[in-house]
Design a protein around this motif. Structure first.
Motif, PDB file in Angstrom:
ATOM      1  N   ASP A  30      -9.216 -11.315  12.954  1.00 19.52           N
ATOM      2  CA  ASP A  30      -8.268 -12.370  13.331  1.00 19.52           C
ATOM      3  C   ASP A  30      -7.581 -12.963  12.104  1.00 19.52           C
ATOM      4  OD1 ASP A  30      -9.000 -11.934  15.916  1.00 19.52           O
ATOM      5  OD2 ASP A  30     -10.217 -13.744  16.129  1.00 19.52           O
ATOM      6  N   GLY A  31      -8.352 -13.150  11.028  1.00 13.37           N
ATOM      7  CA  GLY A  31      -7.786 -13.682   9.799  1.00 13.37           C
ATOM      8  C   GLY A  31      -6.750 -12.755   9.187  1.00 13.37           C
ATOM      9  N   CYS A  32      -7.015 -11.441   9.253  1.00 14.76           N
ATOM     10  CA  CYS A  32      -6.050 -10.455   8.737  1.00 14.76           C
ATOM     11  C   CYS A  32      -4.740 -10.499   9.528  1.00 14.76           C
ATOM     12  CB  CYS A  32      -6.648  -9.051   8.793  1.00 14.76           C
ATOM     13  SG  CYS A  32      -8.004  -8.784   7.627  1.00 14.76           S
ATOM     14  N   GLU A  33      -4.851 -10.750  10.838  1.00 18.44           N
ATOM     15  CA  GLU A  33      -3.646 -10.836  11.670  1.00 18.44           C
ATOM     16  C   GLU A  33      -2.852 -12.102  11.367  1.00 18.44           C
ATOM     17  OE1 GLU A  33      -2.298  -8.734  14.001  1.00 18.44           O
ATOM     18  OE2 GLU A  33      -3.773  -7.252  13.335  1.00 18.44           O
ATOM     19  N   VAL A  34      -3.548 -13.240  11.311  1.00 17.04           N
ATOM     20  CA  VAL A  34      -2.874 -14.523  11.112  1.00 17.04           C
ATOM     21  C   VAL A  34      -2.217 -14.599   9.727  1.00 17.04           C
ATOM     22  CG1 VAL A  34      -3.238 -17.021  10.930  1.00 17.04           C
ATOM     23  CG2 VAL A  34      -4.375 -15.723  12.737  1.00 17.04           C
ATOM     24  N   SER A  35      -2.921 -14.076   8.706  1.00 17.76           N
ATOM     25  CA  SER A  35      -2.405 -14.152   7.339  1.00 17.76           C
ATOM     26  C   SER A  35      -1.370 -13.074   7.029  1.00 17.76           C
ATOM     27  CB  SER A  35      -3.562 -14.045   6.346  1.00 17.76           C
ATOM     28  OG  SER A  35      -4.142 -12.753   6.415  1.00 17.76           O
ATOM     29  N   LYS A  36      -1.130 -12.169   7.963  1.00 22.41           N
ATOM     30  CA  LYS A  36      -0.195 -11.043   7.797  1.00 22.41           C
ATOM     31  C   LYS A  36      -0.711  -9.985   6.814  1.00 22.41           C
ATOM     32  CE  LYS A  36       2.980 -13.090  10.364  1.00 22.41           C
ATOM     33  NZ  LYS A  36       4.232 -13.565   9.800  1.00 22.41           N
ATOM     34  N   LEU A  37      -2.026 -10.040   6.495  1.00 24.21           N
ATOM     35  CA  LEU A  37      -2.580  -9.034   5.597  1.00 24.21           C
ATOM     36  C   LEU A  37      -2.541  -7.642   6.227  1.00 24.21           C
ATOM     37  CD1 LEU A  37      -4.103  -8.247   2.979  1.00 24.21           C
ATOM     38  CD2 LEU A  37      -6.249  -8.787   4.167  1.00 24.21           C
ATOM     39  N   SER A  38      -2.787  -7.568   7.541  1.00 20.33           N
ATOM     40  CA  SER A  38      -2.766  -6.268   8.219  1.00 20.33           C
ATOM     41  C   SER A  38      -1.376  -5.644   8.181  1.00 20.33           C
ATOM     42  CB  SER A  38      -3.239  -6.432   9.667  1.00 20.33           C
ATOM     43  OG  SER A  38      -2.412  -7.342  10.359  1.00 20.33           O
ATOM     44  N   GLU A  39      -0.337  -6.469   8.289  1.00 20.96           N
ATOM     45  CA  GLU A  39       1.028  -5.942   8.200  1.00 20.96           C
ATOM     46  C   GLU A  39       1.311  -5.404   6.797  1.00 20.96           C
ATOM     47  OE1 GLU A  39       4.018  -8.664   9.475  1.00 20.96           O
ATOM     48  OE2 GLU A  39       3.024  -9.105  11.388  1.00 20.96           O
ATOM     49  N   TRP A  40       0.823  -6.110   5.787  1.00 18.25           N
ATOM     50  CA  TRP A  40       1.013  -5.653   4.402  1.00 18.25           C
ATOM     51  C   TRP A  40       0.305  -4.324   4.177  1.00 18.25           C
ATOM     52  CZ3 TRP A  40      -2.302  -4.701   0.277  1.00 18.25           C
ATOM     53  CH2 TRP A  40      -1.701  -4.573  -0.978  1.00 18.25           C
ATOM     54  N   VAL A  41      -0.941  -4.194   4.693  1.00 16.38           N
ATOM     55  CA  VAL A  41      -1.691  -2.933   4.570  1.00 16.38           C
ATOM     56  C   VAL A  41      -0.941  -1.812   5.278  1.00 16.38           C
ATOM     57  CG1 VAL A  41      -3.830  -1.750   5.216  1.00 16.38           C
ATOM     58  CG2 VAL A  41      -3.919  -4.069   4.298  1.00 16.38           C
ATOM     59  N   ALA A  42      -0.404  -2.100   6.465  1.00 15.76           N
ATOM     60  CA  ALA A  42       0.320  -1.081   7.230  1.00 15.76           C
ATOM     61  C   ALA A  42       1.541  -0.574   6.462  1.00 15.76           C
ATOM     62  CB  ALA A  42       0.742  -1.648   8.581  1.00 15.76           C
ATOM     63  N   SER A  43       2.245  -1.483   5.804  1.00 17.40           N
ATOM     64  CA  SER A  43       3.433  -1.068   5.053  1.00 17.40           C
ATOM     65  C   SER A  43       3.071  -0.177   3.872  1.00 17.40           C
ATOM     66  CB  SER A  43       4.197  -2.299   4.561  1.00 17.40           C
ATOM     67  OG  SER A  43       3.419  -3.030   3.621  1.00 17.40           O
ATOM     68  N   LYS A  44       1.923  -0.418   3.254  1.00 11.55           N
ATOM     69  CA  LYS A  44       1.493   0.386   2.116  1.00 11.55           C
ATOM     70  C   LYS A  44       0.934   1.748   2.538  1.00 11.55           C
ATOM     71  CE  LYS A  44       2.585  -2.820  -0.743  1.00 11.55           C
ATOM     72  NZ  LYS A  44       3.814  -2.644  -1.548  1.00 11.55           N
ATOM     73  N   LEU A  45       0.482   1.835   3.798  1.00 12.68           N
ATOM     74  CA  LEU A  45      -0.103   3.094   4.284  1.00 12.68           C
ATOM     75  C   LEU A  45       0.927   4.026   4.905  1.00 12.68           C
ATOM     76  CD1 LEU A  45      -3.367   1.721   5.965  1.00 12.68           C
ATOM     77  CD2 LEU A  45      -3.189   2.903   3.778  1.00 12.68           C
ATOM     78  N   THR A  46       2.145   3.567   5.079  1.00 14.31           N
ATOM     79  CA  THR A  46       3.181   4.375   5.726  1.00 14.31           C
ATOM     80  C   THR A  46       3.394   5.741   5.070  1.00 14.31           C
ATOM     81  OG1 THR A  46       4.289   2.350   6.411  1.00 14.31           O
ATOM     82  CG2 THR A  46       5.579   4.358   6.518  1.00 14.31           C
ATOM     83  N   PRO A  47       3.369   5.873   3.729  1.00 10.59           N
ATOM     84  CA  PRO A  47       3.575   7.196   3.121  1.00 10.59           C
ATOM     85  C   PRO A  47       2.566   8.264   3.549  1.00 10.59           C
ATOM     86  CG  PRO A  47       3.801   5.467   1.469  1.00 10.59           C
ATOM     87  CD  PRO A  47       3.322   4.808   2.715  1.00 10.59           C
ATOM     88  N   LEU A  48       1.398   7.849   4.072  1.00 12.05           N
ATOM     89  CA  LEU A  48       0.410   8.837   4.537  1.00 12.05           C
ATOM     90  C   LEU A  48       0.930   9.631   5.729  1.00 12.05           C
ATOM     91  CD1 LEU A  48      -2.927   6.813   4.306  1.00 12.05           C
ATOM     92  CD2 LEU A  48      -2.171   8.661   2.809  1.00 12.05           C
ATOM     93  N   GLY A  49       2.023   9.169   6.351  1.00 19.66           N
ATOM     94  CA  GLY A  49       2.585   9.885   7.493  1.00 19.66           C
ATOM     95  C   GLY A  49       3.085  11.266   7.146  1.00 19.66           C
ATOM     96  N   ILE A  59     -15.854  -2.988   8.715  1.00 16.35           N
ATOM     97  CA  ILE A  59     -14.950  -2.966   7.561  1.00 16.35           C
ATOM     98  C   ILE A  59     -13.757  -2.044   7.808  1.00 16.35           C
ATOM     99  CG2 ILE A  59     -14.738  -2.225   5.145  1.00 16.35           C
ATOM    100  CD1 ILE A  59     -17.686  -3.123   4.804  1.00 16.35           C
ATOM    101  N   PHE A  60     -13.996  -0.877   8.409  1.00 17.51           N
ATOM    102  CA  PHE A  60     -12.950   0.145   8.481  1.00 17.51           C
ATOM    103  C   PHE A  60     -11.998  -0.004   9.668  1.00 17.51           C
ATOM    104  CE2 PHE A  60     -15.554   2.354   5.367  1.00 17.51           C
ATOM    105  CZ  PHE A  60     -14.589   2.949   4.571  1.00 17.51           C
ATOM    106  N   LEU A  61     -12.441  -0.606  10.770  1.00 16.90           N
ATOM    107  CA  LEU A  61     -11.547  -0.728  11.929  1.00 16.90           C
ATOM    108  C   LEU A  61     -10.265  -1.505  11.612  1.00 16.90           C
ATOM    109  CD1 LEU A  61     -13.989  -1.239  14.952  1.00 16.90           C
ATOM    110  CD2 LEU A  61     -12.537   0.729  14.486  1.00 16.90           C
ATOM    111  N   PRO A  62     -10.339  -2.644  10.912  1.00 17.43           N
ATOM    112  CA  PRO A  62      -9.092  -3.355  10.594  1.00 17.43           C
ATOM    113  C   PRO A  62      -8.185  -2.598   9.619  1.00 17.43           C
ATOM    114  CG  PRO A  62     -10.993  -4.818  10.402  1.00 17.43           C
ATOM    115  CD  PRO A  62     -11.520  -3.431  10.522  1.00 17.43           C
ATOM    116  N   ILE A  63      -8.722  -1.594   8.930  1.00 15.46           N
ATOM    117  CA  ILE A  63      -7.915  -0.783   8.014  1.00 15.46           C
ATOM    118  C   ILE A  63      -7.274   0.391   8.745  1.00 15.46           C
ATOM    119  CG2 ILE A  63      -7.984   0.672   5.941  1.00 15.46           C
ATOM    120  CD1 ILE A  63     -10.346  -1.055   4.985  1.00 15.46           C
ATOM    121  N   LEU A  64      -8.053   1.048   9.600  1.00 16.76           N
ATOM    122  CA  LEU A  64      -7.562   2.266  10.267  1.00 16.76           C
ATOM    123  C   LEU A  64      -6.566   1.957  11.383  1.00 16.76           C
ATOM    124  CD1 LEU A  64     -10.913   4.285  10.439  1.00 16.76           C
ATOM    125  CD2 LEU A  64      -9.020   4.593   8.838  1.00 16.76           C
ATOM    126  N   SER A  65      -6.716   0.808  12.033  1.00 16.39           N
ATOM    127  CA  SER A  65      -5.761   0.449  13.097  1.00 16.39           C
ATOM    128  C   SER A  65      -4.338   0.303  12.551  1.00 16.39           C
ATOM    129  CB  SER A  65      -6.199  -0.836  13.802  1.00 16.39           C
ATOM    130  OG  SER A  65      -7.444  -0.666  14.436  1.00 16.39           O
TER     131      SER A  65
END
Length: 607
Positions: free
Chosen positions: A457-476, A506-512
């Motif tokens: 929940d904290g990762c969602e509210v702080s927008k950390l998950s969005e930042w991680v998603a943007s950095k992981l895009t090149p793996l596509g 630990i890994f679920l919030p990263i892999l999603s």
């Protein structure tokens, strides 16, 4: 040297103090909510991986760190620590408590072993199937703890029966009794009984180092004498002892590994499955595709294949795989097989006829399973369709709670008639009591999972998950199968040194966010990662089931490493096969779902 010894003695304390201090520049220099949330995530993750603090205590850190950083209010964080998952866990533990209290698990395990026979290979398979079945409904630790004493009893009986058979064969061949042989046998029996007594004392909280040391010295002296001068007649005996040692190793490892493998089968079978289901349903509430029935359909072939291949692997590694003797009909049973069969029959007779509490537990168990399967099977309308106005209101936890509460209501004893025809009145006692339930309830796991939800929940509210998603895009740009394989291998490696619940949390919030960033169905990555989190087969400390089996003293660390490495490879290979074949049509994995966030992506993932 004194300083080094002090550092080693206080290494956990130093880790607890230094970790937050060394990471403190992150929120101080990068003054953003993302950095503050990342600081909290790193501190908690390090404490979980190293277990410097108890897992549950580490899970409580977000409860005060998020409010202090201004990421979430205290009320918001607190609500993450008790969710639908916890209600499901409570209902399942009610069932497990009743099964353990009334020894129903032992009846099931012994009956399954009796069905498959006492040939060493088939006996091993019987223990694996019974332990895996129990692990589907109970915790992996409980399943291993229940079956292992039966395995140990069979192993001890095998030693006695083979020793008697060998002594009889030698006396018949020599035509006379060898006093020295009798003496050696008596010494061996004393050591075995001493070891067994020591094991019982350790289980009851006692220790006896004297007997153990004496037996160890005697065994070492015997080994030295054998190495100095081994007569030809004793060479066969030594090879037999090696074979019996292999049998014991296989029987022990089959319990440890099948307890873990069986837990994959049901959504309630292991804590990692439950954590995944709650995380998925919380992150993607519009998707109602993960439930007891859908998970069972996708995982039962995986469980069966891994179980069979693990059985073959353990047989080949320690005993060799003799198909001719295994499938030979009408073959006369050896002394070892007769001894094993007798032990199992005796143990089953001790249970007596099935009791009233066992029957009620069985009925409630079947009822809970049927209600889980029929709530929303997918191919036909389930019982949840009887409430069209409240679609999605009832979940698997609803069923678990209804059945779980019945265990506190239904009396454990019935009225019985005396010879005079009068009813004997017993005091009202339910099938389980609150104290018994509390002793079985894994509160540490419940708080650990709550901490994981708070972090998510904290990762969602702080927008950390969005930042991680943007950095992981090149793996596509990588092929999809390679992304899945890399995630599986990383998770499998980490779970060997960290607890399974901590690893998946630990890994679920990263892999999603990774799946969303590369525009792939999240289930394509989350399901294999969740399954591989349970593959902690290498070390005794990797999970509690391994530790329980290792404590009986039949295994070395290298035995477990050799066997576990092969089963890890088998597990990852079977999961990769499953996610690329039969799981695809179940969830339509090649289509990006409407319930997942539509993030603009330059995905060129190759299939």
């Amino acid at each position: 040297m004194k300083i080094l010894s002090y550092l080693l003695a206080y290494r956990r304390f130093l880790l607890i103090v230094l970790t937050p201090l060394l990471l403190l520049p992150l929120p101080l220099i990068i003054k953003t909510k993302e950095a503050e949330c990342a600081y909290t995530l790193f501190v908690v993750a390090i404490f979980w991986l190293t277990e410097a603090l108890p897992l549950a205590v580490s899970a409580l850190l977000p409860a005060f760190m998020f409010p202090l950083f201004g990421i979430m209010e205290s009320k918001q964080v607190a609500s993450a620590y008790f969710k639908d998952f916890h209600l499901l866990l409570i209902g399942v533990i009610c069932l497990a408590t009743s099964i353990e209290k009334w020894n129903f698990h032992k009846r099931v395990a012994l009956r399954m072993v009796m069905l498959v026979g006492v040939n060493p290979a088939w006996l091993t398979l019987g223990f694996m199937v019974s332990c895996a079945f129990l692990s589907m409904w109970l915790s992996n630790t409980s399943a291993a703890a229940m079956v292992m004493p039966i395995v140990e009893a069979v192993a001890q009986q095998i030693i006695r029966a083979e020793a008697e058979a060998d002594a009889l064969e030698m006396s018949c061949s020599n035509g006379s009794t060898n006093p020295a042989l009798e003496l050696d046998e008596n010494v061996g029996e004393e050591c075995q009984s001493s070891d067994w007594i020591e094991k019982e004392k350790q289980v009851n909280g006692y220790d006896n180092n004297v007997d153990s040391t004496v037996c160890t010295i005697e065994k070492e002296n015997e080994k030295e004498k054998e190495q100095e001068n081994i007569p030809p007649a004793e060479t066969g005996t030594k090879s037999k002892e090696d074979k019996y040692s292999g049998v014991f190793k296989v029987m022990c490892l089959c319990v440890a590994y099948s307890a873990t493998i069986g837990g994959l089968t049901t959504i309630t079978g292991t804590s990692t499955n439950l954590i995944f289901a709650e995380h998925f349903n919380t992150r993607y509430p519009a998707c109602q595709c993960i439930n007891f029935g859908s998970w069972f359909i996708l995982s039962i072939p995986i469980t069966i294949i891994i179980l069979v291949l693990s059985w073959v692997w353990l047989q080949w590694l320690f005993l060799g795989f003799d198909f001719k003797n295994m499938f030979k009909c009408g073959k006369k049973k050896t002394a070892r097989e007769e001894a094993s069969a007798q032990v199992i029959r005796d143990e089953y007779k001790k249970l007596g006829p099935i009791s009233y509490p066992e029957i009620v537990t069985l009925v409630l168990f079947i009822l809970m399973t049927l209600l889980w399967f029929t709530r929303d099977p997918g191919f036909i309308p389930g019982w949840s369709s009887l409430f069209p106005k409240y679609k999605g209101y009832a979940t698997d936890s609803t069923t678990a709670l209804v059945i779980g509460i019945l265990f506190f209501i239904i009396p454990a004893k019935t009225l019985s008639r005396t010879s005079n025809g009068e009813n004997t009145v017993f005091g009202y006692t339910p099938l389980i009591t609150w104290k018994e339930f509390q002793s079985c309830m894994p509160w540490e796991i419940a708080i650990l999972v709550g901490g994981g939800f708070a972090l998510a929940d904290g990762c969602e509210v702080s927008k950390l998950s969005e930042w991680v998603a943007s950095k992981l895009t090149p793996l596509g740009s990588l092929p999809l199968w390679l992304i899945i394989l890399i995630s599986c291998l990383i998770v499998t490696s980490v779970t060997e040194v960290a607890s399974n619940p901590a690893t998946i949390t630990i890994f679920l919030p990263i892999l999603s966010p990774l799946a969303e960033a590369i525009h792939v169905n999240p289930l394509f990555i989350l399901i294999p990662a969740t399954l591989c989190t349970s593959f902690a087969f290498l070390l005794p400390v990797a999970n509690p089931a391994n530790a329980i089996v290792f404590s009986y003293g039949h295994l070395t660390v290298m035995d477990m490493v050799k066997a576990g490495l092969g089963i890890n490879i088998i597990g990852v290979a079977v999961v990769m096969l499953a996610i690329m074949t039969w799981i695809v049509p179940i969830f339509n994995l090649y289509t990006y779902p409407s319930w997942a966030p539509n993030i603009p992506s330059t995905n060129s993932t190759g299939l």
